[in-house]
Design a protein around this motif. Structure first.
Motif, PDB file in Angstrom:
ATOM      1  N   VAL A 107     -31.407  63.423 -49.228  1.00  0.00           N
ATOM      2  CA  VAL A 107     -30.131  62.639 -49.420  1.00  0.00           C
ATOM      3  C   VAL A 107     -29.017  62.997 -48.691  1.00  0.00           C
ATOM      4  O   VAL A 107     -28.558  62.360 -48.002  1.00  0.00           O
ATOM      5  N   PHE A 108     -28.799  64.365 -48.377  1.00  0.00           N
ATOM      6  CA  PHE A 108     -27.861  64.905 -47.673  1.00  0.00           C
ATOM      7  C   PHE A 108     -28.200  64.543 -46.153  1.00  0.00           C
ATOM      8  O   PHE A 108     -27.244  64.106 -45.459  1.00  0.00           O
ATOM      9  N   LYS A 109     -29.448  64.482 -45.672  1.00  0.00           N
ATOM     10  CA  LYS A 109     -29.686  64.231 -44.312  1.00  0.00           C
ATOM     11  C   LYS A 109     -29.454  62.498 -44.187  1.00  0.00           C
ATOM     12  O   LYS A 109     -28.986  62.304 -43.184  1.00  0.00           O
ATOM     13  N   ALA A 110     -29.621  61.916 -45.130  1.00  0.00           N
ATOM     14  CA  ALA A 110     -29.356  60.514 -45.203  1.00  0.00           C
ATOM     15  C   ALA A 110     -28.069  59.994 -44.820  1.00  0.00           C
ATOM     16  O   ALA A 110     -27.650  59.288 -44.067  1.00  0.00           O
ATOM     17  N   THR A 111     -27.189  60.811 -45.562  1.00  0.00           N
ATOM     18  CA  THR A 111     -25.789  60.661 -45.420  1.00  0.00           C
ATOM     19  C   THR A 111     -25.318  61.012 -44.083  1.00  0.00           C
ATOM     20  O   THR A 111     -24.281  60.304 -43.416  1.00  0.00           O
ATOM     21  N   SER A 112     -25.800  61.935 -43.356  1.00  0.00           N
ATOM     22  CA  SER A 112     -25.550  62.427 -41.802  1.00  0.00           C
ATOM     23  C   SER A 112     -25.994  61.396 -40.877  1.00  0.00           C
ATOM     24  O   SER A 112     -25.273  61.152 -39.710  1.00  0.00           O
ATOM     25  N   VAL A 113     -26.850  60.514 -41.184  1.00  0.00           N
ATOM     26  CA  VAL A 113     -27.249  59.268 -40.574  1.00  0.00           C
ATOM     27  C   VAL A 113     -27.060  57.912 -40.943  1.00  0.00           C
ATOM     28  O   VAL A 113     -27.832  57.082 -40.538  1.00  0.00           O
ATOM     29  N   ILE A 114     -26.300  57.814 -41.770  1.00  0.00           N
ATOM     30  CA  ILE A 114     -26.021  56.651 -42.822  1.00  0.00           C
ATOM     31  C   ILE A 114     -25.825  55.365 -41.758  1.00  0.00           C
ATOM     32  O   ILE A 114     -26.182  54.423 -42.060  1.00  0.00           O
ATOM     33  N   GLU A 115     -25.253  55.443 -40.642  1.00  0.00           N
ATOM     34  CA  GLU A 115     -24.912  54.707 -39.752  1.00  0.00           C
ATOM     35  C   GLU A 115     -26.163  54.051 -39.036  1.00  0.00           C
ATOM     36  O   GLU A 115     -26.081  52.929 -38.552  1.00  0.00           O
ATOM     37  N   GLU A 116     -27.380  54.635 -38.981  1.00  0.00           N
ATOM     38  CA  GLU A 116     -28.435  54.150 -38.513  1.00  0.00           C
ATOM     39  C   GLU A 116     -29.304  53.220 -39.516  1.00  0.00           C
ATOM     40  O   GLU A 116     -30.132  52.694 -38.897  1.00  0.00           O
ATOM     41  N   PHE A 117     -28.886  53.556 -40.609  1.00  0.00           N
ATOM     42  CA  PHE A 117     -29.825  52.558 -41.756  1.00  0.00           C
ATOM     43  C   PHE A 117     -29.503  51.278 -41.731  1.00  0.00           C
ATOM     44  O   PHE A 117     -28.479  50.576 -41.383  1.00  0.00           O
ATOM     45  N   LYS A 118     -31.042  50.319 -41.792  1.00  0.00           N
ATOM     46  CA  LYS A 118     -30.737  49.072 -41.849  1.00  0.00           C
ATOM     47  C   LYS A 118     -30.786  48.791 -43.522  1.00  0.00           C
ATOM     48  O   LYS A 118     -31.095  49.774 -44.361  1.00  0.00           O
ATOM     49  N   ILE A 119     -30.342  47.839 -43.880  1.00  0.00           N
ATOM     50  CA  ILE A 119     -30.461  47.455 -45.330  1.00  0.00           C
ATOM     51  C   ILE A 119     -31.559  47.829 -46.108  1.00  0.00           C
ATOM     52  O   ILE A 119     -31.522  48.615 -47.213  1.00  0.00           O
ATOM     53  N   GLN A 120     -32.603  47.416 -45.352  1.00  0.00           N
ATOM     54  CA  GLN A 120     -33.980  47.423 -46.127  1.00  0.00           C
ATOM     55  C   GLN A 120     -34.278  48.907 -46.410  1.00  0.00           C
ATOM     56  O   GLN A 120     -34.652  49.549 -47.357  1.00  0.00           O
ATOM     57  N   GLY A 121     -33.798  50.129 -45.250  1.00  0.00           N
ATOM     58  CA  GLY A 121     -33.990  51.317 -45.547  1.00  0.00           C
ATOM     59  C   GLY A 121     -33.136  52.044 -46.539  1.00  0.00           C
ATOM     60  O   GLY A 121     -33.458  52.991 -47.509  1.00  0.00           O
ATOM     61  N   ILE A 122     -31.910  51.432 -46.677  1.00  0.00           N
ATOM     62  CA  ILE A 122     -31.014  51.816 -47.872  1.00  0.00           C
ATOM     63  C   ILE A 122     -31.712  51.619 -49.004  1.00  0.00           C
ATOM     64  O   ILE A 122     -31.569  52.204 -50.040  1.00  0.00           O
ATOM     65  N   VAL A 123     -31.924  50.169 -49.460  1.00  0.00           N
ATOM     66  CA  VAL A 123     -32.662  49.787 -50.467  1.00  0.00           C
ATOM     67  C   VAL A 123     -34.204  50.685 -51.004  1.00  0.00           C
ATOM     68  O   VAL A 123     -34.112  51.006 -52.043  1.00  0.00           O
ATOM     69  N   ASN A 124     -34.792  50.777 -49.895  1.00  0.00           N
ATOM     70  CA  ASN A 124     -35.896  51.676 -50.245  1.00  0.00           C
ATOM     71  C   ASN A 124     -35.622  53.173 -50.855  1.00  0.00           C
ATOM     72  O   ASN A 124     -36.234  53.695 -51.403  1.00  0.00           O
ATOM     73  N   LEU A 125     -34.590  53.639 -50.130  1.00  0.00           N
ATOM     74  CA  LEU A 125     -34.272  54.888 -50.415  1.00  0.00           C
ATOM     75  C   LEU A 125     -33.593  55.219 -51.720  1.00  0.00           C
ATOM     76  O   LEU A 125     -33.986  55.812 -52.594  1.00  0.00           O
ATOM     77  N   LEU A 126     -32.824  53.952 -51.944  1.00  0.00           N
ATOM     78  CA  LEU A 126     -32.133  53.917 -53.314  1.00  0.00           C
ATOM     79  C   LEU A 126     -33.368  53.713 -54.503  1.00  0.00           C
ATOM     80  O   LEU A 126     -33.187  54.165 -55.533  1.00  0.00           O
ATOM     81  N   TRP A 127     -34.124  52.832 -54.042  1.00  0.00           N
ATOM     82  CA  TRP A 127     -35.398  52.625 -55.358  1.00  0.00           C
ATOM     83  C   TRP A 127     -35.980  53.731 -55.383  1.00  0.00           C
ATOM     84  O   TRP A 127     -36.506  54.140 -56.612  1.00  0.00           O
ATOM     85  N   SER A 128     -36.154  54.459 -54.466  1.00  0.00           N
ATOM     86  CA  SER A 128     -36.989  55.742 -54.380  1.00  0.00           C
ATOM     87  C   SER A 128     -36.423  56.758 -55.264  1.00  0.00           C
ATOM     88  O   SER A 128     -36.988  57.783 -55.980  1.00  0.00           O
ATOM     89  N   LEU A 129     -35.090  57.002 -55.130  1.00  0.00           N
ATOM     90  CA  LEU A 129     -34.156  58.058 -56.049  1.00  0.00           C
ATOM     91  C   LEU A 129     -34.171  57.434 -57.456  1.00  0.00           C
ATOM     92  O   LEU A 129     -33.674  58.459 -58.285  1.00  0.00           O
ATOM     93  N   ALA A 130     -34.389  56.357 -57.915  1.00  0.00           N
ATOM     94  CA  ALA A 130     -34.263  55.710 -59.224  1.00  0.00           C
ATOM     95  C   ALA A 130     -35.068  56.352 -60.067  1.00  0.00           C
ATOM     96  O   ALA A 130     -35.925  56.707 -60.096  1.00  0.00           O
TER      97      ALA A 130
END
Length: 130
Positions: A107-130
């Motif tokens: 998650v920390f690494k994801a926040t450092s590259v947040i600008e690279e994420f496409k919507i689907q990647g964000i959705v997949n990441l959030l789903w995975s953390l739920a």
């Protein structure tokens, strides 16, 4: 023949089988043993593609996932947004219980590259953390 496979050959092979929707338990078992011996050479994309493939076909290899989760931490600086989203998605999809410290690192690494994420990647990441 598997003895001659590079890390890229391993990742590409399981990715191809998963993309084709073809589960081959014997092949995935054999590859998991070879992959663990060659993990030192895996880059972030090969790590992500490998766990994605195993999760996609529903082939859980606990020893491989343990080894890969450790290697992912070593290589985390080189992970891009897609590598992060695919790896964390694969862990969640297959039911692999990742240590909370490792999830925090993703998650920390994801926040450092947040600008690279496409919507689907964000959705997949959030789903995975739920």
């Amino acid at each position: 023949k598997l003895d001659t496979f590079t890390s890229q050959n391993i990742a590409n092979t399981v990715w191809a089988f998963a993309t084709a929707g073809h589960s081959s338990p014997k092949l995935f078992d054999s590859i998991s043993h070879k992959a663990m011996k060659k993990l030192y050479a895996f880059n972030s994309q090969e790590i992500a593609n490998t766990v994605w493939a195993y999760a996609t076909v529903g082939h859980f290899s606990p020893k491989l996932f343990d080894a890969i989760s450790h290697k992912a931490m070593e290589k985390l600086d080189s992970f891009n947004s897609q590598n992060i989203a695919n790896t964390v998605w694969a862990f969640a999809t297959i039911g692999y219980k990742v240590a909370s410290t490792k999830l925090d690192a993703f998650v920390f690494k994801a926040t450092s590259v947040i600008e690279e994420f496409k919507i689907q990647g964000i959705v997949n990441l959030l789903w995975s953390l739920a």
